[in-house]
Structure formats: C-alpha cells, structure tokens
Scaffold this motif. Sequence first.
Motif, PDB file in Angstrom:
ATOM      1  N   LYS A 120      -1.188   6.243  14.308  1.00  0.00           N
ATOM      2  CA  LYS A 120      -2.567   6.027  14.751  1.00  0.00           C
ATOM      3  C   LYS A 120      -3.350   5.432  13.587  1.00  0.00           C
ATOM      4  CE  LYS A 120      -5.792   6.788  17.980  1.00  0.00           C
ATOM      5  NZ  LYS A 120      -5.715   6.382  19.392  1.00  0.00           N
ATOM      6  N   VAL A 121      -4.067   4.360  13.852  1.00  0.00           N
ATOM      7  CA  VAL A 121      -4.848   3.711  12.805  1.00  0.00           C
ATOM      8  C   VAL A 121      -6.298   3.583  13.277  1.00  0.00           C
ATOM      9  CG1 VAL A 121      -2.869   2.467  11.880  1.00  0.00           C
ATOM     10  CG2 VAL A 121      -4.286   1.376  13.615  1.00  0.00           C
ATOM     11  N   PHE A 122      -7.219   3.457  12.312  1.00  0.00           N
ATOM     12  CA  PHE A 122      -8.647   3.510  12.617  1.00  0.00           C
ATOM     13  C   PHE A 122      -9.377   2.347  11.938  1.00  0.00           C
ATOM     14  CE2 PHE A 122      -6.772   7.681  12.556  1.00  0.00           C
ATOM     15  CZ  PHE A 122      -7.221   8.279  13.731  1.00  0.00           C
ATOM     16  N   VAL A 149      -4.810   2.048  18.251  1.00  0.00           N
ATOM     17  CA  VAL A 149      -5.883   1.686  17.318  1.00  0.00           C
ATOM     18  C   VAL A 149      -7.217   2.166  17.874  1.00  0.00           C
ATOM     19  CG1 VAL A 149      -6.900  -0.165  15.943  1.00  0.00           C
ATOM     20  CG2 VAL A 149      -4.579  -0.418  16.829  1.00  0.00           C
ATOM     21  N   GLU A 150      -7.999   2.788  17.013  1.00  0.00           N
ATOM     22  CA  GLU A 150      -9.337   3.244  17.412  1.00  0.00           C
ATOM     23  C   GLU A 150     -10.379   2.506  16.586  1.00  0.00           C
ATOM     24  OE1 GLU A 150     -11.819   7.356  16.947  1.00  0.00           O
ATOM     25  OE2 GLU A 150      -9.843   7.518  17.892  1.00  0.00           O
ATOM     26  N   PHE A 151     -11.310   1.831  17.267  1.00  0.00           N
ATOM     27  CA  PHE A 151     -12.351   1.064  16.580  1.00  0.00           C
ATOM     28  C   PHE A 151     -13.713   1.717  16.809  1.00  0.00           C
ATOM     29  CE2 PHE A 151      -9.154  -2.298  17.456  1.00  0.00           C
ATOM     30  CZ  PHE A 151      -8.952  -2.743  16.164  1.00  0.00           C
ATOM     31  N   LYS A 152     -14.525   1.761  15.755  1.00  0.00           N
ATOM     32  CA  LYS A 152     -15.895   2.268  15.855  1.00  0.00           C
ATOM     33  C   LYS A 152     -16.812   1.418  14.988  1.00  0.00           C
ATOM     34  CE  LYS A 152     -14.982   7.187  16.775  1.00  0.00           C
ATOM     35  NZ  LYS A 152     -15.184   8.576  16.262  1.00  0.00           N
ATOM     36  N   GLN A 153     -18.076   1.333  15.403  1.00  0.00           N
ATOM     37  CA  GLN A 153     -19.065   0.598  14.616  1.00  0.00           C
ATOM     38  C   GLN A 153     -19.679   1.543  13.592  1.00  0.00           C
ATOM     39  OE1 GLN A 153     -21.966  -1.486  16.958  1.00  0.00           O
ATOM     40  NE2 GLN A 153     -22.990  -2.384  15.194  1.00  0.00           N
ATOM     41  N   ALA A 154     -19.600   1.193  12.325  1.00  0.00           N
ATOM     42  CA  ALA A 154     -20.140   2.039  11.258  1.00  0.00           C
ATOM     43  C   ALA A 154     -20.188   1.253   9.958  1.00  0.00           C
ATOM     44  CB  ALA A 154     -19.288   3.300  11.080  1.00  0.00           C
ATOM     45  N   ARG A 155     -21.032   1.703   9.048  1.00  0.00           N
ATOM     46  CA  ARG A 155     -21.101   1.122   7.706  1.00  0.00           C
ATOM     47  C   ARG A 155     -19.993   1.723   6.846  1.00  0.00           C
ATOM     48  NH1 ARG A 155     -25.669  -1.405   5.968  1.00  0.00           N
ATOM     49  NH2 ARG A 155     -25.220  -0.721   3.853  1.00  0.00           N
ATOM     50  N   SER A 200       0.819  -1.219   0.000  1.00  0.00           N
ATOM     51  CA  SER A 200       0.000   0.000   0.000  1.00  0.00           C
ATOM     52  C   SER A 200       0.850   1.265   0.000  1.00  0.00           C
ATOM     53  CB  SER A 200      -0.930   0.015   1.218  1.00  0.00           C
ATOM     54  OG  SER A 200      -0.207   0.308   2.416  1.00  0.00           O
ATOM     55  N   GLY A 201       2.061   1.182   0.549  1.00  0.00           N
ATOM     56  CA  GLY A 201       2.938   2.347   0.622  1.00  0.00           C
ATOM     57  C   GLY A 201       2.769   3.169   1.878  1.00  0.00           C
ATOM     58  N   TRP A 202       1.869   2.787   2.780  1.00  0.00           N
ATOM     59  CA  TRP A 202       1.628   3.588   3.984  1.00  0.00           C
ATOM     60  C   TRP A 202       2.859   3.676   4.880  1.00  0.00           C
ATOM     61  CZ3 TRP A 202       1.141   1.948   9.287  1.00  0.00           C
ATOM     62  CH2 TRP A 202       0.697   2.965  10.154  1.00  0.00           C
ATOM     63  N   LEU A 203       3.693   2.643   4.887  1.00  0.00           N
ATOM     64  CA  LEU A 203       4.877   2.631   5.755  1.00  0.00           C
ATOM     65  C   LEU A 203       5.884   3.708   5.384  1.00  0.00           C
ATOM     66  CD1 LEU A 203       5.409  -1.228   6.095  1.00  0.00           C
ATOM     67  CD2 LEU A 203       4.520   0.333   7.835  1.00  0.00           C
ATOM     68  N   ASP A 204       5.756   4.284   4.192  1.00  0.00           N
ATOM     69  CA  ASP A 204       6.658   5.368   3.792  1.00  0.00           C
ATOM     70  C   ASP A 204       6.420   6.629   4.623  1.00  0.00           C
ATOM     71  OD1 ASP A 204       7.638   3.673   1.872  1.00  0.00           O
ATOM     72  OD2 ASP A 204       6.393   4.474   0.262  1.00  0.00           O
ATOM     73  N   ASP A 205       5.204   6.787   5.139  1.00  0.00           N
ATOM     74  CA  ASP A 205       4.884   7.945   5.981  1.00  0.00           C
ATOM     75  C   ASP A 205       3.767   7.552   6.940  1.00  0.00           C
ATOM     76  OD1 ASP A 205       4.362  10.328   7.203  1.00  0.00           O
ATOM     77  OD2 ASP A 205       3.817  11.427   5.380  1.00  0.00           O
ATOM     78  N   THR A 206       4.161   7.005   8.089  1.00  0.00           N
ATOM     79  CA  THR A 206       3.165   6.494   9.036  1.00  0.00           C
ATOM     80  C   THR A 206       2.541   7.600   9.883  1.00  0.00           C
ATOM     81  OG1 THR A 206       4.904   6.019  10.653  1.00  0.00           O
ATOM     82  CG2 THR A 206       4.259   4.239   9.163  1.00  0.00           C
ATOM     83  N   SER A 207       2.900   8.864   9.616  1.00  0.00           N
ATOM     84  CA  SER A 207       2.205   9.964  10.291  1.00  0.00           C
ATOM     85  C   SER A 207       0.834  10.196   9.668  1.00  0.00           C
ATOM     86  CB  SER A 207       3.038  11.245  10.210  1.00  0.00           C
ATOM     87  OG  SER A 207       3.117  11.709   8.866  1.00  0.00           O
ATOM     88  N   LYS A 208       0.640   9.661   8.459  1.00  0.00           N
ATOM     89  CA  LYS A 208      -0.659   9.783   7.798  1.00  0.00           C
ATOM     90  C   LYS A 208      -1.642   8.767   8.399  1.00  0.00           C
ATOM     91  CE  LYS A 208       1.105  11.280   3.284  1.00  0.00           C
ATOM     92  NZ  LYS A 208       1.174  10.959   1.824  1.00  0.00           N
ATOM     93  N   PRO A 209      -2.913   9.110   8.440  1.00  0.00           N
ATOM     94  CA  PRO A 209      -3.886   8.162   8.991  1.00  0.00           C
ATOM     95  C   PRO A 209      -4.041   6.929   8.099  1.00  0.00           C
ATOM     96  CG  PRO A 209      -5.003  10.064   8.040  1.00  0.00           C
ATOM     97  CD  PRO A 209      -3.542  10.384   8.025  1.00  0.00           C
TER      98      PRO A 209
END
Length: 709
Positions: free
Chosen positions: A260-262, A287-293, A186-195
């Motif tokens: 921080k991941v969601f 990690v933040e978890f929420k119930q949603a569609r 995915s490339g997220w590890l290149d900048d883990t400050s992004k959500p």
Amino acid sequence: MNQFLALTSFGIEQLLANEITEIGGSDVVQRPEGVYFSADFKTAYLICIKSRLASRVLISISEPSPVKDKDALYKAAKEIDWTEHFNSEDFFAVDFVGKNEHIRDSQFGGLTVKDAVVDCFRDAGLDRPSVEKYQPDIRIQARLLRNEVKFYIDFSGRALFQRGYREGTGAAPIKENLAAALVVRSGWLDDTSKPLVDPMCGSGTLLLEAVSMAAGISPGIDRQHWGFERWKHHQQGVFEQVLNEQKQISDKNLEQCTAKVFGFDIDGRVLKNAKANAKSAGLGHLVEFKQARAEELTNQFGKAGQILFNPPYGERLGTLPELVATFTELGKAFKQHFLDWNVGLITSSVEMLALLKLSAYKRYKFKNGPLDCQLALYHIDQQQLDRTPAQADFSGKENSAFANRLKKNVKAMKSWLKQNNVNCYRIYDADIPEYNVAVDVYGDHIVIFEYAPPKDIDETKAASRLQEVVYFAPRILNIETDKVSLKTRSKQKGKNQYQALSKSKKALTVQEYDALFKVNLWDYLDTGLFLDHRKTRRIVAKKSTGKSLLNLFAYTGSVSVQAALAGAEKVTTVDMSKTYLDWAQDNFELNKLRGHKYEFVQADCLQWLNENRTQYDVVFIDPPTFSNSKRMDKTFDVQRDHIDLLTIGMKSVADNGELVFTNNKRGFKMDFEALERLGLNAECLTEVTRDFDFKRNKHIHNSWVITRK
C-alpha cells in the motif's frame, strides 16, 4: 546468442546491468554508453517486456569497422546486406551517434548511412525503401566510438520507459525509468509491507512505479508497438509465448499484492491526474491519494516506512523563496513526526538539501531530462534529532542577524510610512555586508535583489545567506512566499543594462503619492519604477507646475506622470525603447492623463537633442551609466560624456529654465571647470533627492540642477 546494447539515463546504468542479469542476460558489461549483454531471442524478448530501467534495447548486426571519414563510413554500411533485415515497402530511419575528426555532425553521418542502405536495395534490383523519421517500421542505429562504427537494429523501439498509463502529468514530470531507479535506490523493495509515502506526488509516477515493482508486474505487457515487429529475424511465436506467460504472471502477482502506498499533493487538479493514472494502470486499489501540504504531513501510517519524493524544482512548487520555506519546514516535520523512517528525495537544487538540517547516509547522481540531480537518502534516528546544525537554524529567528536587522528597519520606518502615501519602498539595502542584498516592498509583494558577491566570498556561504534572506524576508514582512521575486544584480553594460529575465508579462499596480504606476516584478532586472528617484520625481513635478517638461531617457515615464499630475502645461517623453515608451503611455492611462499636451517620442535621445528646436521650462535627464546600443551611433559613458550631454541638453532649456541631471554612477565627478567655461551653474541636490528609505546608501544616485549664469 545475440549481442545487445541497452540504453538508459545517466546514473541508472549499474542498476540496469543488475536488472538484465536478474532477468537472464549473460556476459553483462556496463560501459558509459550503456549496458552490453548476450541473450537468445526468448531472453531478449523477456528483457524488453520486464525491464523498468532501460530506455531502449538495440541488437547488434555487425562487427566494429574502422571509420575515419565519410567514405569509410559509407563502405562499412554498404558491407551489410540490408535486404536481409527488412523489405523495400518498409519505412526506415537512421540514428547516428558519435563523431570524430571528419564526421562531426550526426545528421551528416545519418545521411551517409542512409545512402548506403538505399544503394544496397538498388544494387539488389529492388525498389528503394522510403525514409520515415518519426514512426518508421525499422530504425537503424549507427554508433561511432573511438573511430569504430557498429550497426544496430532498434530491437525494443523507442521510449521503453513510457508505460502507457500516464494520461496526465504535473508541471515537473519524472520519467518512469528514473522513478523506478529511485525506488530501487531507496531500499523500500526490501520490505514492501512498510508504508511508502510521496508527500509531493504530482501525477503519481513514483508511487505507480513502486507499487508495480512490488506487485511484480512486467511493464511491457500492454505495450502496443515494438521495434522488432517488421524485422525479418523476429520470432513472433517465441515472442507471443513470452508475452502471454508474463501477462499471466503479472495478473497473478497483482491479485496477491498487499503493498500500500500513499500520495499527497497540494494541487487538487494534479491529484485528479494521479488518480486517473492509477486507474489506467489497474493499480487504483493499491494507492491512496489525498490533498495536503507536504510540510504539514504527520505520521498516520502505523509502523516506520519510507518517504520518497521528487520536489518540482520550482516549476510547480514556485520560486526560490517557496523552495527555501518548503525545505526548511520539511526538515522540521520529518524530525517531529517520522522517527525511525527513511527519507529519500531527488532534486536539482542540491544547495536546498542543507535546509533540511539532516545528515544523508548516501547520495546518488542522476539526470532528470537535462537537469543534473542528486538523490539524497536519510534515516531519521535520534542522532538526527540531536544533531547540531552546522549553519544557522532558520527556525530560530533570534539566531539570524539579517532577521534582526530587518525587524529593526520595519520598526524604524513605521512613522515615515504613515506620513507618506507610498506603498513601494526599500526596507533593506545591504545593511550588513555579509547579507549583500536589497529588499524592496511593492504593496503586498517584495523583490529581493542579490548583488553579485565578491570573488573572495565562498559560494556556499553566499548561497546559505541568500537562503536565510529569502526565508525570513516574507515572514517578517508578512508576505506570502509566492509573492516574492528574486533577482541577481551584477554590473550591467550596454545592451545588458535592461536584461530580460523571462516573459511572464505579469503586471502590478502600485501607488506613489497620488500617482499609480504599473510595475513588473518578474520579467526584467528592473521593475519599471526606480524607487530611489521618488523624491526626484516630486521635485521635478513641483518645478513643472504650470510649465513645460522634457523627460529624456524617460524609461517608463514615471517623472512625466508626476509632472502631469502636478499640472504641467506640456510634457514630452523621449526614450529609444518602444517597450518602455508603451509602458509610459500605460502609466498615463492608469492615471487618466490624456490629451494633445502629452507627447511620446521614440528616438535616440542624444540624436533627438541635437535636432530639437523646441525649448522647455524644465528638462530632466537621467541617462544610463554606459550604453552601446545598436541603435546609437556611438557608445555613451556618463562620466566621459556628461559635459557634451549637458551642452546639447541646455539648448532645449528656455530662458530662466532649469535642467535636472541625475545618474547612478558611483563616484561620479562633475566637471565644474567645463561648466564654468560654458557659463553654467551646477547645484548638487543629491542629499535632497535621496529619500528616507535610501539614507543608508549615499551612492545610490547623483542629482544636480543646471542653470545658466
């Protein structure tokens, strides 16, 4: 330096090779069977502790030996002094991988190697070690490739991807090493400050792998068992030093981690598992978890980041109609709320990706268990928003010919439905040839039958049109997507004519006039109620009032029920299937029809007719078009055999009685000359028995009343 082979899943091999190189392995070579590398013991222990992408690490203990048959395999295994690798009191197991002309079975190869190992101990004057298949102290792996065998000791032990934090999972769990591979791609590890957002997080595996990697945590620091523990060449001191160093590094990295991941999921029960898993992994604060569609997700995360998810392939999400609706809505949500974000998702339903109406900049092939999957990566930029879809946009109903026709049919049937007390009917029947489906309504459920497309129709176009159908049908008919059943119809013969699809054993009660019927919209190709025979049932019921009825090839007994409710004096229901005969009796119970005058007979209808001596005022025969059931003495073809059937059928018809004969063979031709010789009349009732909702299909069935002259 020792030689090793690291194993992983399809699609992860290149990433694993890069990971091993970064950790310190040398001479790294990627091959289809895995990744080969060289390492000293310290580096090998480090790779086992730090690797997120390997499923197993093996250490080579032999050079390749040529093997053509069992004797050569035994000799190659016997040349190794196994007493140098483990003791007699250790339990061992042998995995055998590969085959050739003479060794075609892995169990056969494994037993041959096992015999050689045991004989090695015996020849050394030692007790033979015992085999333990599931939890051995030492696991040997013999790999036969291009007629050469190499022997390995399982260095890491099985299932390196099992981190130990998963206390519970959803219905479609993803392996941890595959989840890690998706995060890397995915490339997220290149900048883990992004959500990082997972809108269908399930038990949280993707997010937990991602945040663990961002924190620099070694996944093996809490592992309880290793393959090398009982191996004689294992260097325990070196291992403990490496392990302690990695524990200290991981603890320090975790303290400093600010990622921080969601995670979001519609299923609250699954989210409880996700929270428990995050707590077990020591990552709950990240990690933040929420119930949603997922379809209703909006950007509440600040700067642009990464969306990465693993849709559950229909198992937890539901059936194809739910998938079509979800993917269509997701594409719109991404464009509306997540400009400048990256989106990645892995799916085995690759055809669904087109519904997102997005252009992928990269796709990678993986395997998730036995499923072939693709990871598709997108960047949501202005070009995506301006992109004109190559196919019909489902969000614009006016662009769908199917949707317009279905709305027209709904309007046309309103007055008919008011006049008739039925809640199951056909609303669409291949009205437009390009949309080759039938749509049936069963109360608050619908069934979509996809007819097999002609060979000259492009499969991609056919799939796209089917997606369009399953998207619009529940919306226009105001039916929830989880109450839509999709079935594929093709020409069925013999034992496949009532093909079982699954075994959910779910049932639904529907109404037809004053009768109640049990239908099953999920387990079989047919539902238990032939809707096109609605008027036929009413006609037969009226003829049977105050009289006796014989119902042959009765299926689930719907004709018998209507006749009994109409006041038939006697009803005999005959079918060869116990399943359908039991179903018929359930239908009688639903309508509170009980008593000795209702008889149910399990028998081959043709044989039963030949032996029957009782006569009935009305005989109803609705045979299959073709049958070669094992319980029948010979095949049956309705066109070829209808005169023989009517001949023996009329023997059960009383004086001045009638035989109602129907079938579903397209182009069926009644043999009037043969009937004339038998002294019989045949009156065609096809136009009369075809109800309003089947007027568009003149070939749905044929109906005849047969009487004596």
